[in-house]
Scaffold this active site. Structure first.
Site, short mmCIF file in Angstrom:
data_model
loop_
_atom_site.label_atom_id
_atom_site.label_comp_id
_atom_site.label_asym_id
_atom_site.label_seq_id
_atom_site.Cartn_x
_atom_site.Cartn_y
_atom_site.Cartn_z
N SER A 38 -27.01 -3.50 -1.48
CA SER A 38 -26.80 -3.63 -2.86
C SER A 38 -28.16 -3.85 -3.48
O SER A 38 -29.27 -4.08 -3.10
CB SER A 38 -26.07 -4.91 -3.00
OG SER A 38 -25.96 -5.27 -4.30
N TYR A 64 -25.35 -13.67 -0.89
CA TYR A 64 -25.13 -12.31 -1.02
C TYR A 64 -26.46 -11.51 -1.28
O TYR A 64 -26.78 -10.70 -0.53
CB TYR A 64 -24.24 -12.06 -2.31
CG TYR A 64 -23.71 -10.57 -2.45
CD1 TYR A 64 -23.05 -9.89 -1.88
CD2 TYR A 64 -24.48 -9.67 -3.39
CE1 TYR A 64 -22.54 -8.54 -1.92
CE2 TYR A 64 -24.15 -8.56 -3.68
CZ TYR A 64 -23.10 -7.92 -2.85
OH TYR A 64 -22.66 -6.51 -2.98
N1 LIG Z 1 -18.53 -2.93 -6.33
C1 LIG Z 1 -19.70 -3.25 -6.62
O1 LIG Z 1 -20.21 -3.42 -7.77
C2 LIG Z 1 -20.90 -3.14 -5.34
C3 LIG Z 1 -22.15 -3.34 -5.75
C4 LIG Z 1 -23.15 -3.20 -4.65
C5 LIG Z 1 -22.65 -3.16 -3.35
N2 LIG Z 1 -21.34 -3.35 -3.19
C6 LIG Z 1 -21.22 -3.10 -1.77
O2 LIG Z 1 -20.00 -2.42 -1.28
C7 LIG Z 1 -19.31 -2.52 -0.03
C8 LIG Z 1 -17.92 -2.86 -0.36
O3 LIG Z 1 -17.22 -2.03 -1.00
P1 LIG Z 1 -15.86 -1.61 -1.23
O4 LIG Z 1 -15.50 -1.20 -2.52
O5 LIG Z 1 -15.22 -0.93 -0.27
O6 LIG Z 1 -15.03 -3.28 -0.87
P2 LIG Z 1 -13.56 -3.64 -0.77
O7 LIG Z 1 -13.64 -5.18 -0.77
O8 LIG Z 1 -12.84 -2.96 -1.55
O9 LIG Z 1 -13.36 -2.93 0.64
C9 LIG Z 1 -13.79 -3.68 1.89
C10 LIG Z 1 -13.01 -3.72 3.03
O10 LIG Z 1 -13.63 -4.36 4.15
C11 LIG Z 1 -12.81 -5.06 4.63
N3 LIG Z 1 -13.07 -6.13 5.19
C12 LIG Z 1 -13.48 -7.49 4.77
N4 LIG Z 1 -14.03 -8.08 5.81
C13 LIG Z 1 -14.13 -7.47 7.01
C14 LIG Z 1 -14.49 -7.79 8.27
N5 LIG Z 1 -14.95 -8.89 8.68
N6 LIG Z 1 -14.25 -6.76 9.22
C15 LIG Z 1 -13.76 -5.66 8.99
N7 LIG Z 1 -13.18 -5.28 7.57
C16 LIG Z 1 -13.37 -6.36 6.75
C17 LIG Z 1 -11.63 -5.38 3.66
O11 LIG Z 1 -10.41 -5.68 4.14
C18 LIG Z 1 -11.93 -4.24 2.55
O12 LIG Z 1 -10.64 -3.43 2.79
C19 LIG Z 1 -20.02 -4.00 0.17
O13 LIG Z 1 -20.80 -3.96 0.97
C20 LIG Z 1 -20.48 -4.39 -1.18
O14 LIG Z 1 -21.42 -5.39 -1.02
C21 LIG Z 1 -20.35 -3.14 -3.91
#
Ligand SMILES: NC(=O)c1ccc[n+]([C@@H]2O[C@H](COP(=O)([O-])OP(=O)(O)OC[C@H]3O[C@@H](n4cnc5c(N)ncnc54)[C@H](O)[C@@H]3O)[C@@H](O)[C@H]2O)c1
Length: 266
Positions: free
Chosen positions: A148, A162
């Site tokens: 991120s 985070y």
């Molecule tokens: N959305 C933003 O603005 C943003 C910005 C920077 C970084 N990110 C990064 O993007 C990534 C997430 O993106 P996304 O949109 O797919 O999120 P999301 O939360 O929609 O999907 C993530 C998935 O991971 C699964 N999950 C959670 N814990 C888990 C575990 N212990 N084992 C296996 N699966 C697990 C959840 O069930 C979910 O389906 C993260 O690493 C986040 O830090 C997002």
């Protein structure tokens, strides 16, 4: 569809989404399949993984769900074995899982700190640990780690665990990139900036004042140099490039997907 991952097998961990719409992992899994990869869609939430696989199936692609909490070593080991049994190879490992917690050291109790570090960092270590030996045997592989912009810069609210976890993801990425470079394995990181995804709707709806999701979206749009947050597909296309052979000489890189936010000073 242009077959940029034709013949490849990919594991996408965190392939579901936390809520309705497109999350980064869900979009990435679907895009990988559109580009010809067979995808193992791994998620702690089996229904979320199945939903992503159903989308892939409707589009005529190949995907299979696998339920695993990636902080549990035995499940991650089983995940790698399942991918080999089902598809015969592991060409791409896409480490997408991440959660966000608002707060600094005083607000975050020890249990919440430990859980976030486990989910955002330990799981990624376990995925590398259980997949790298296969990539070594193959003499080839690509790992994409989702970090991120918060690894470097504050997103505008306190989130100590985070920020610490996402900086650590970069350290893990660099270490793996160098250790395995001569064995044909690449490891790169994506640094999303401010995105409009189900994750931020769920986790940050009260972080930007009393206006709820609308205020959150308006504030984050305004901060972006483009006037709008990015979306899950922006991350998915960056992942596609890093996972594909087009990026064969790209290793240890940190690709910001942020509309230019990281180079903004005012
Ligand atoms: N959305 C933003 O603005 C943003 C910005 C920077 C970084 N990110 C990064 O993007 C990534 C997430 O993106 P996304 O949109 O797919 O999120 P999301 O939360 O929609 O999907 C993530 C998935 O991971 C699964 N999950 C959670 N814990 C888990 C575990 N212990 N084992 C296996 N699966 C697990 C959840 O069930 C979910 O389906 C993260 O690493 C986040 O830090 C997002």
């Amino acid at each position: 569809m242009s077959g940029r991952l034709a013949g490849k097998t990919a594991i996408v961990i965190g392939a579901g989404a936390i809520g309705p719409g497109w999350g980064n992992g869900k979009a990435t899994a679907v895009l990988f399949a559109r580009e010809g990869a067979s995808v193992l869609c791994v998620d702690i939430n089996p229904r979320a993984a199945e939903e992503t696989c159903a989308i892939v199936a409707r589009e005529g692609g190949t995907a299979a769900p696998f339920a695993a909490d990636w902080t549990v070593s035995a499940r991650v080991e089983a995940m790698a074995a399942e991918c080999l049994a089902r598809f015969g190879r592991i060409d791409v490992l896409h480490n997408n899982v991440g959660i966000v917690e608002v707060g600094g050291p005083v607000e975050l109790d020890e249990a919440r700190w430990d859980r976030l570090i486990d989910v955002n960092l330990k799981g990624m270590y376990l995925a590398c640990r259980h997949v790298l030996p296969t990539m070594q045997r193959q003499g080839k592989g690509a790992i994409v780690n989702v970090s991120s912009l918060a690894a470097y810069r504050s997103p505008g609210y306190p989130c100590a665990s985070y920020m610490a976890s996402k900086a650590a993801v970069l350290g893990l990425t660099r270490s793996v990139a160098l250790q395995y470079a001569a064995q044909g394995i690449r490891c790169n990181a994506i640094l999303p900036g401010l995105l409009n995804t189900p994750m931020v709707h769920a986790a940050l709806k009260d972080t930007y004042g009393p206006g709820g999701i609308e205020a959150m979206v308006a504030t984050r749009d305004k901060v972006s140099p483009t006037g709008k947050m990015g979306d899950a597909w922006d991350v998915a296309y960056a992942a596609l490039y890093l996972a594909s052979d087009e990026a064969k000489y790209v290793n240890g890189a940190e690709l910001a997907v942020d509309g230019g936010l990281s180079v903004k000073v005012a």
